[in-house]
Motif scaffolding. Structure first.
Motif, short mmCIF file in Angstrom:
data_model
loop_
_atom_site.label_atom_id
_atom_site.label_comp_id
_atom_site.label_asym_id
_atom_site.label_seq_id
_atom_site.Cartn_x
_atom_site.Cartn_y
_atom_site.Cartn_z
N ASN A 1 0.85 -1.18 0.00
CA ASN A 1 0.00 0.00 0.00
C ASN A 1 0.89 1.23 0.00
OD1 ASN A 1 -2.68 -1.04 0.24
ND2 ASN A 1 -2.19 -1.63 2.34
N VAL A 2 0.72 2.10 -0.97
CA VAL A 2 1.34 3.41 -0.92
C VAL A 2 0.27 4.31 -0.31
CG1 VAL A 2 2.25 5.34 -2.26
CG2 VAL A 2 2.76 2.99 -2.95
N THR A 3 0.63 5.06 0.72
CA THR A 3 -0.35 5.91 1.40
C THR A 3 0.13 7.36 1.44
OG1 THR A 3 0.59 5.43 3.58
CG2 THR A 3 -1.21 4.01 2.83
N ILE B 1 -9.35 21.26 -6.46
CA ILE B 1 -8.04 20.72 -6.81
C ILE B 1 -7.84 20.84 -8.32
CG2 ILE B 1 -6.61 18.64 -6.82
CD1 ILE B 1 -8.18 17.73 -4.33
N THR B 2 -6.69 21.33 -8.71
CA THR B 2 -6.42 21.53 -10.13
C THR B 2 -6.45 20.23 -10.91
OG1 THR B 2 -5.04 23.42 -9.56
CG2 THR B 2 -4.77 22.53 -11.76
N ASN B 3 -5.80 19.19 -10.38
CA ASN B 3 -5.77 17.89 -11.06
C ASN B 3 -5.93 16.80 -10.01
OD1 ASN B 3 -5.43 15.66 -12.68
ND2 ASN B 3 -3.24 15.93 -12.92
N SER B 4 -7.06 16.14 -9.99
CA SER B 4 -7.33 15.12 -8.97
C SER B 4 -7.00 13.70 -9.43
CB SER B 4 -8.79 15.19 -8.54
OG SER B 4 -9.63 14.90 -9.64
N VAL B 5 -6.47 13.55 -10.64
CA VAL B 5 -6.12 12.22 -11.15
C VAL B 5 -4.66 11.95 -10.80
CG1 VAL B 5 -5.95 10.75 -13.18
CG2 VAL B 5 -7.78 12.45 -13.02
N GLY B 6 -4.45 10.88 -10.00
CA GLY B 6 -3.11 10.59 -9.51
C GLY B 6 -2.32 9.61 -10.35
N ARG B 7 -1.01 9.66 -10.15
CA ARG B 7 -0.08 8.75 -10.81
C ARG B 7 1.12 8.60 -9.89
NH1 ARG B 7 3.89 10.04 -15.31
NH2 ARG B 7 3.18 12.13 -14.86
N ASP C 1 10.96 5.74 -15.79
CA ASP C 1 9.77 5.69 -16.64
C ASP C 1 8.82 4.59 -16.16
OD1 ASP C 1 11.30 3.53 -17.38
OD2 ASP C 1 11.19 3.91 -19.52
N ILE C 2 9.04 4.11 -14.92
CA ILE C 2 8.21 3.04 -14.37
C ILE C 2 7.03 3.64 -13.61
CG2 ILE C 2 8.14 1.05 -12.83
CD1 ILE C 2 11.19 0.74 -13.36
N VAL C 3 5.84 3.52 -14.19
CA VAL C 3 4.62 3.99 -13.54
C VAL C 3 4.05 2.81 -12.75
CG1 VAL C 3 2.30 4.91 -13.87
CG2 VAL C 3 4.17 5.66 -15.37
N LEU C 4 3.95 2.97 -11.44
CA LEU C 4 3.45 1.90 -10.59
C LEU C 4 1.92 1.86 -10.55
CD1 LEU C 4 5.96 2.15 -7.61
CD2 LEU C 4 6.03 0.61 -9.58
N LEU D 1 4.50 11.06 -6.23
CA LEU D 1 3.04 11.09 -6.32
C LEU D 1 2.64 12.33 -7.11
CD1 LEU D 1 0.18 10.15 -5.50
CD2 LEU D 1 0.47 11.49 -3.40
N PHE D 2 2.11 12.08 -8.31
CA PHE D 2 1.66 13.18 -9.16
C PHE D 2 0.15 13.33 -9.06
CE2 PHE D 2 5.55 11.91 -11.40
CZ PHE D 2 6.16 13.15 -11.56
N GLY D 3 -0.29 14.51 -9.15
CA GLY D 3 -1.68 14.93 -9.23
C GLY D 3 -1.54 16.35 -9.73
#
Length: 128
Positions: A53-55, A65-71, A82-85, A113-115
């Motif tokens: 679990n990443v928390t 929130i400007t961008n609520s979609v996480g990566r 370049d490894i997207v988990l 953690l991107f958003g």
């Protein structure tokens, strides 16, 4: 010549209407949201192929929130790989499960953690 005059008039009216609509549209203030990663933490050891679990802390998010979609991206040393988990989750979820990829075992991995923006976890170790 008459056609050019009529076209110019239409363009001026169209531009004026468009500008009035843009000015009348309410602007919603958006805030950059950078929730701190709470796991993994310093001293964490992940084994290749295992699931974790990443928390992150989602208390006190801004209203808009400007961008609520996480990566979540794996980082090695000071460079993001370049490894997207995981991607496509709601940044307000506060938790996602990821599988540790096949990488060279080392002690200088972290997560990004991107958003709205990217924030980094503390460094942790990945082993065989």
């Amino acid at each position: 010549m008459q056609f050019t005059t009529n076209l110019t008039y239409v363009l001026i009216v169209f531009t004026a209407v468009l500008l009035s609509l843009v000015r009348a549209a309410p602007l919603i203030a958006r805030d950059v949201y950078v929730p701190p990663i709470t796991y993994p933490h310093p001293g964490t050891i992940w084994k290749i192929g295992s699931y974790h679990n990443v928390t992150w802390d989602t208390t006190n998010p801004p209203e808009h929130i400007t961008n609520s979609v996480g990566r979540i991206v794996l980082r090695k040393g000071v460079l993001a790989t370049d490894i997207v988990l995981k991607s496509g989750f709601n940044i307000l979820d506060g938790r996602v499960v990821v599988q540790v990829p096949k990488v060279t075992p080392d002690k200088d991995y972290s997560l990004v953690l991107f958003g709205d923006s990217g924030n980094f976890s503390p460094q942790f170790t990945i082993t065989h």
